[in-house]
Design a protein around this motif. Structure first.
Motif, PDB file in Angstrom:
ATOM      1  N   ASP A   1      10.664  -8.205   8.200  1.00  0.00           N
ATOM      2  CA  ASP A   1      11.303  -7.884   9.480  1.00  0.00           C
ATOM      3  C   ASP A   1      11.994  -6.530   9.417  1.00  0.00           C
ATOM      4  N   GLU A   2      12.687  -6.276   8.321  1.00  0.00           N
ATOM      5  CA  GLU A   2      13.413  -5.018   8.162  1.00  0.00           C
ATOM      6  C   GLU A   2      12.473  -3.820   8.167  1.00  0.00           C
ATOM      7  N   LEU A   3      11.227  -4.034   7.741  1.00  0.00           N
ATOM      8  CA  LEU A   3      10.230  -2.965   7.733  1.00  0.00           C
ATOM      9  C   LEU A   3       9.449  -2.888   9.044  1.00  0.00           C
ATOM     10  N   GLY A   4       9.785  -3.776   9.983  1.00  0.00           N
ATOM     11  CA  GLY A   4       9.106  -3.778  11.272  1.00  0.00           C
ATOM     12  C   GLY A   4       7.727  -4.415  11.228  1.00  0.00           C
ATOM     13  N   LEU A   5       7.502  -5.286  10.247  1.00  0.00           N
ATOM     14  CA  LEU A   5       6.201  -5.925  10.096  1.00  0.00           C
ATOM     15  C   LEU A   5       6.228  -7.344  10.632  1.00  0.00           C
ATOM     16  N   GLN A   6       5.118  -7.765  11.205  1.00  0.00           N
ATOM     17  CA  GLN A   6       5.014  -9.113  11.749  1.00  0.00           C
ATOM     18  C   GLN A   6       3.846  -9.833  11.086  1.00  0.00           C
ATOM     19  N   GLN A   7       4.073 -11.095  10.729  1.00  0.00           N
ATOM     20  CA  GLN A   7       3.038 -11.933  10.134  1.00  0.00           C
ATOM     21  C   GLN A   7       2.080 -12.385  11.226  1.00  0.00           C
ATOM     22  N   CYS A   8       0.784 -12.182  11.005  1.00  0.00           N
ATOM     23  CA  CYS A   8      -0.227 -12.557  12.002  1.00  0.00           C
ATOM     24  C   CYS A   8      -0.835 -13.932  11.745  1.00  0.00           C
ATOM     25  N   ILE A   9      -0.764 -14.416  10.519  1.00  0.00           N
ATOM     26  CA  ILE A   9      -1.328 -15.725  10.186  1.00  0.00           C
ATOM     27  C   ILE A   9      -0.274 -16.784  10.512  1.00  0.00           C
ATOM     28  N   THR A  10      -0.596 -17.656  11.457  1.00  0.00           N
ATOM     29  CA  THR A  10       0.363 -18.682  11.867  1.00  0.00           C
ATOM     30  C   THR A  10      -0.139 -20.097  11.603  1.00  0.00           C
ATOM     31  N   ASP A  11      -1.411 -20.222  11.272  1.00  0.00           N
ATOM     32  CA  ASP A  11      -1.992 -21.539  11.014  1.00  0.00           C
ATOM     33  C   ASP A  11      -2.162 -21.758   9.518  1.00  0.00           C
ATOM     34  N   PRO A  12      -2.244 -23.012   9.095  1.00  0.00           N
ATOM     35  CA  PRO A  12      -2.430 -23.303   7.665  1.00  0.00           C
ATOM     36  C   PRO A  12      -3.706 -22.671   7.112  1.00  0.00           C
ATOM     37  N   THR A  13      -3.606 -22.155   5.889  1.00  0.00           N
ATOM     38  CA  THR A  13      -4.756 -21.549   5.216  1.00  0.00           C
ATOM     39  C   THR A  13      -5.086 -22.281   3.920  1.00  0.00           C
ATOM     40  N   HIS A  14      -4.412 -23.386   3.683  1.00  0.00           N
ATOM     41  CA  HIS A  14      -4.600 -24.172   2.462  1.00  0.00           C
ATOM     42  C   HIS A  14      -4.921 -25.616   2.855  1.00  0.00           C
ATOM     43  N   ILE A  15      -5.726 -26.293   2.041  1.00  0.00           N
ATOM     44  CA  ILE A  15      -6.149 -27.661   2.394  1.00  0.00           C
ATOM     45  C   ILE A  15      -4.983 -28.634   2.507  1.00  0.00           C
ATOM     46  N   LYS A  16      -3.851 -28.314   1.905  1.00  0.00           N
ATOM     47  CA  LYS A  16      -2.682 -29.200   1.995  1.00  0.00           C
ATOM     48  C   LYS A  16      -1.770 -28.836   3.168  1.00  0.00           C
ATOM     49  N   GLY A  17      -2.255 -27.936   4.057  1.00  0.00           N
ATOM     50  CA  GLY A  17      -1.511 -27.634   5.277  1.00  0.00           C
ATOM     51  C   GLY A  17      -0.496 -26.523   5.174  1.00  0.00           C
ATOM     52  N   LYS A  18      -0.492 -25.769   4.101  1.00  0.00           N
ATOM     53  CA  LYS A  18       0.453 -24.659   3.937  1.00  0.00           C
ATOM     54  C   LYS A  18      -0.183 -23.348   4.392  1.00  0.00           C
ATOM     55  N   THR A  19       0.649 -22.402   4.795  1.00  0.00           N
ATOM     56  CA  THR A  19       0.186 -21.056   5.122  1.00  0.00           C
ATOM     57  C   THR A  19       0.478 -20.172   3.924  1.00  0.00           C
ATOM     58  N   LEU A  20      -0.573 -19.896   3.141  1.00  0.00           N
ATOM     59  CA  LEU A  20      -0.388 -19.130   1.912  1.00  0.00           C
ATOM     60  C   LEU A  20      -0.704 -17.651   2.073  1.00  0.00           C
ATOM     61  N   ASP A  21      -1.469 -17.317   3.074  1.00  0.00           N
ATOM     62  CA  ASP A  21      -1.928 -15.942   3.230  1.00  0.00           C
ATOM     63  C   ASP A  21      -0.997 -15.137   4.116  1.00  0.00           C
ATOM     64  N   ILE A  22      -0.986 -13.829   3.869  1.00  0.00           N
ATOM     65  CA  ILE A  22      -0.140 -12.921   4.628  1.00  0.00           C
ATOM     66  C   ILE A  22      -1.031 -11.831   5.222  1.00  0.00           C
ATOM     67  N   LEU A  23      -0.926 -11.632   6.519  1.00  0.00           N
ATOM     68  CA  LEU A  23      -1.572 -10.524   7.208  1.00  0.00           C
ATOM     69  C   LEU A  23      -0.476  -9.874   8.039  1.00  0.00           C
ATOM     70  N   LEU A  24       0.054  -8.772   7.532  1.00  0.00           N
ATOM     71  CA  LEU A  24       1.198  -8.108   8.157  1.00  0.00           C
ATOM     72  C   LEU A  24       0.754  -6.865   8.912  1.00  0.00           C
ATOM     73  N   THR A  25       1.416  -6.598  10.024  1.00  0.00           N
ATOM     74  CA  THR A  25       1.135  -5.386  10.788  1.00  0.00           C
ATOM     75  C   THR A  25       2.397  -4.936  11.521  1.00  0.00           C
ATOM     76  N   ASN A  26       2.435  -3.662  11.837  1.00  0.00           N
ATOM     77  CA  ASN A  26       3.517  -3.164  12.675  1.00  0.00           C
ATOM     78  C   ASN A  26       3.002  -2.879  14.088  1.00  0.00           C
TER      79      ASN A  26
END
Length: 103
Positions: free
Chosen positions: A24-49
């Protein structure tokens, strides 16, 4: 522990909150909002400004022996306009020609 991207104030501990806040301090926003792991966790990061440049984010189904799902997305290329220099080539040629040293 699990980082909550949707509700950053509800981060389970101080380290998770610091992790999310640093982007947040760098002005970046996470684009991945859905689970990316079979156990329902969001492990991946896709950041953009510039969220408008990222579109069509799709979390696929597993295609190999992995517990993580593939992620596909489109990045829009920003069009860059290059200024054109108006050059009078006849004048330029004469200037270059008169400044050449002939041996």
């Amino acid at each position: 522990s699990s980082v909550s991207w949707q509700d950053q104030e509800a981060a389970p501990n101080r380290i998770d909150k610091m992790f999310v806040d640093s982007f947040d301090e760098l002005g970046l926003q996470q684009c991945i909002t859905d689970p990316t792991h079979i156990k329902g966790k969001t492990l991946d990061i896709l950041l953009t400004n510039q969220t408008g440049l990222i579109s069509d984010i799709r979390i696929g189904s597993s295609i190999c022996k992995s517990d993580c799902y593939p992620i596909n997305f489109t990045v829009k290329q920003a069009k860059k306009t290059i200024g054109v220099l108006n050059v009078r080539y006849g004048i330029l040629r004469r200037q270059i020609g008169t400044n050449l040293i002939r041996i």
